[in-house]
Design a protein around this motif. Structure first.
Motif, short mmCIF file in Angstrom:
data_model
loop_
_atom_site.label_atom_id
_atom_site.label_comp_id
_atom_site.label_asym_id
_atom_site.label_seq_id
_atom_site.Cartn_x
_atom_site.Cartn_y
_atom_site.Cartn_z
N THR A 132 0.41 -1.28 -0.03
CA THR A 132 0.33 -0.17 -0.29
C THR A 132 1.09 1.28 0.17
OG1 THR A 132 -1.29 -0.89 1.53
CG2 THR A 132 -1.79 0.93 1.25
N ALA A 133 1.35 1.00 1.00
CA ALA A 133 2.94 2.66 0.91
C ALA A 133 3.83 2.41 -0.58
CB ALA A 133 4.07 2.16 1.86
N VAL A 134 3.94 1.53 -1.19
CA VAL A 134 4.69 2.42 -2.32
C VAL A 134 3.42 2.22 -3.10
CG1 VAL A 134 5.66 0.53 -4.11
CG2 VAL A 134 6.64 0.17 -2.00
N ALA A 135 2.47 1.67 -3.25
CA ALA A 135 1.68 2.06 -4.25
C ALA A 135 1.33 3.84 -4.09
CB ALA A 135 0.54 1.54 -4.29
N ALA A 136 1.08 4.33 -2.82
CA ALA A 136 1.12 5.47 -2.68
C ALA A 136 2.20 7.01 -3.14
CB ALA A 136 0.87 5.56 -1.05
N LEU A 137 3.39 6.06 -2.95
CA LEU A 137 4.56 6.76 -4.23
C LEU A 137 3.67 7.03 -5.18
CD1 LEU A 137 7.73 4.88 -2.25
CD2 LEU A 137 7.05 7.51 -1.10
N PRO A 138 4.43 8.82 -5.27
CA PRO A 138 4.48 9.10 -6.58
C PRO A 138 4.88 8.77 -6.97
CG PRO A 138 4.56 10.91 -4.98
CD PRO A 138 5.17 10.01 -4.12
N ALA A 139 4.93 8.53 -8.71
CA ALA A 139 6.18 7.81 -9.71
C ALA A 139 7.36 8.86 -9.59
CB ALA A 139 5.19 7.91 -11.07
N GLY A 140 8.43 7.78 -9.64
CA GLY A 140 9.81 8.19 -9.93
C GLY A 140 10.57 8.69 -7.93
N VAL A 141 9.59 8.02 -7.56
CA VAL A 141 10.05 8.72 -6.61
C VAL A 141 11.07 7.61 -5.86
CG1 VAL A 141 9.91 8.80 -3.97
CG2 VAL A 141 8.36 10.14 -5.09
N PRO A 142 12.07 6.98 -5.21
CA PRO A 142 12.74 5.71 -5.30
C PRO A 142 12.39 5.14 -3.79
CG PRO A 142 14.77 7.74 -4.71
CD PRO A 142 13.36 8.40 -5.27
N VAL A 143 13.12 3.73 -3.67
CA VAL A 143 12.77 3.41 -2.76
C VAL A 143 14.29 2.40 -2.46
CG1 VAL A 143 11.88 1.10 -1.75
CG2 VAL A 143 10.28 2.71 -3.19
N THR A 144 14.94 2.39 -1.27
CA THR A 144 15.95 2.14 -0.33
C THR A 144 15.61 0.73 0.52
OG1 THR A 144 16.59 4.06 0.00
CG2 THR A 144 17.72 1.53 0.64
N VAL A 145 16.45 -0.47 -0.23
CA VAL A 145 16.07 -1.22 1.32
C VAL A 145 17.15 -1.89 1.29
CG1 VAL A 145 15.40 -4.46 0.16
CG2 VAL A 145 14.16 -2.72 -1.39
N VAL A 146 17.35 -1.94 3.20
CA VAL A 146 18.31 -2.61 3.02
C VAL A 146 18.11 -3.88 4.10
CG1 VAL A 146 19.88 -1.91 5.59
CG2 VAL A 146 17.91 -0.36 4.62
N GLY A 147 19.45 -4.68 3.71
CA GLY A 147 19.49 -6.20 3.64
C GLY A 147 19.52 -6.55 2.17
N ALA A 148 20.76 -7.86 1.95
CA ALA A 148 20.95 -8.05 1.14
C ALA A 148 21.23 -10.00 1.71
CB ALA A 148 22.04 -7.48 0.40
N GLY A 149 20.09 -10.30 1.66
CA GLY A 149 19.62 -11.70 2.18
C GLY A 149 18.92 -11.80 1.01
#
Length: 399
Positions: A132-149
């Motif tokens: 839901t939170a990702v869908a609410a972000l305006p287009a082009g706004v980046p997401v940071t994912v922490v953790g590479a497992g």
């Protein structure tokens, strides 16, 4: 043993469902599963929930044996002396034998700002909130994912394939389990998806704010949303109930998965720590440990000495969106080989693994005792002997 035996299974995940189904092999055993949700959650699919390609649920009617009773509630505590499971609703369920299979959840790191500003993917509800939170972000706004497992890799890829700019902060190496050859393939796939990968010792996160992640080397990664996938924790039910746990809160057991405090309690899955040397958390391990926990209970009911747990490993599967994956082949002792299958063939193997993780449960529901798994026979006893004489530390892949 005369009379009926009441077995309560706490937790309806891979381990709990496998154990519950297997226990129905005896007609004089009544099995009750206590789980907070009315549906089974195949956790291998949670990154797909975020991406919108899977619901993340399966009806319990599909995976639980008909003879297993499901109680939808949470467990407040275990009264070991009275042999009663006390529920959050105020009700209680008595037991003769108990299977502790509460699984794992997202980590609770001490890093400032994580609790306030970061989303997680460890449970169905958190994955749905993230979607839901990702869908609410305006287009082009980046997401940071922490953790590479596995969770971080799969979530980052799913978001990137959906068109979202993504930065993956590894906090170390990309895909620590992977063989270097497969790791290079993972880096190429992320480059093709447009994912910025930040790896190395300087990429440990020191703070999370509403719009940025700060790293140990002084860099700041800006973004509209942060996803925290680094590490897992376990519920503290065992400790709250006065049972012995390891440093992470997993129930301490012997090699038969029997609690060191109470022969009537066995543990299975992510929440178990046999000989204080837990296996790697995974759906595959959970299913095998669930089956073995049930076998331990059944052996004791039959007056037979339970066998020590034994399993070998064969692979780890990581998806990079819906079209490609890495199927990393492993040695029996869970060390990655040079061999891996990538691309579309890897994706087919990954999908097969996800499908089989549920199919094994349905097969066990129809035919208790059907599930079997490859054995090793030598690696774990050697680890235990080496630790006993102090010749080695526990290797990373065994934790």
């Amino acid at each position: 043993m005369g009379g009926n035996t009441e077995v309560v299974v706490i937790g309806g995940g891979y381990a709990g469902v496998m154990a519950a189904n297997r226990l129905t092999a005896r007609d004089d055993v009544t099995v009750t599963v206590v789980n907070p949700r009315p549906s089974f959650v195949p956790r291998l699919r949670l990154h797909q929930v975020v991406g919108g390609s899977h619901s993340g649920t399966v009806r319990y009617e599909e995976v639980l044996a008909d003879r297993v009773r499901l109680v939808v509630d949470s467990v407040a505590r275990i009264d070991v002396h009275a042999r009663v499971v006390v529920l959050e609703s105020g009700a209680s369920v008595g037991y003769d034998r108990l299977v502790y299979a509460v699984g794992s959840t997202g980590a609770r790191p001490a890093v400032p700002g994580v609790a306030e500003h970061a989303h997680q993917v460890a449970e169905l509800e958190s994955a749905e909130r993230l979607k839901t939170a990702v869908a609410a972000l305006p287009a082009g706004v980046p997401v940071t994912v922490v953790g590479a497992g596995p969770t971080g890799i799969e979530t980052a890829a799913e978001l990137a394939e959906g068109g979202r700019p993504v930065t993956l902060v590894c906090g170390g190496v990309l895909g620590p389990y992977l063989h270097p050859r497969a790791r290079r393939s993972a880096a190429r796939r992320f480059a093709a998806l447009g994912v910025t990968v930040l790896d190395g010792p300087g990429t440990k996160v020191t703070e999370v704010t509403a719009r940025a992640v700060r790293l140990a080397d002084g860099r700041t990664v800006d973004g509209g949303l942060t996803v925290w996938t680094a590490g897992f924790g376990v519920p503290d039910l065992a400790a709250r109930s006065g049972l012995s746990t390891d440093a992470e809160g997993r129930l301490l057991t012997d090699e038969t998965l029997t609690s060191v405090d109470d022969e009537r309690i066995v543990a299975a899955g992510d929440c178990s720590a046999p000989s204080d040397l837990p296996f790697r958390m995974s759906a595959y391990v959970a299913g095998c440990l669930g089956a073995h926990a049930a076998d331990t209970v059944l052996a004791r009911l039959a007056g037979v000495r339970p066998e020590p747990v034994d399993m070998s490993f064969n692979a780890m599967c990581l998806s990079f969106g819906r079209r490609t994956a890495i199927f990393q082949i492993a040695h029996k002792d869970d060390r990655a080989m040079r061999i891996y299958v990538g691309g579309r063939a890897g994706a087919k193997l990954k999908e097969l693994a996800c499908t089989l993780s549920v199919k094994h449960l349905t097969e066990e529901a129809r035919e208790p005792g059907a599930h079997s798994w490859p054995k090793d026979g030598g690696h774990r006893p050697r680890l235990l002997r080496e630790r006993a004489v102090g010749t080695t530390d526990v290797p990373e892949h065994a934790a």
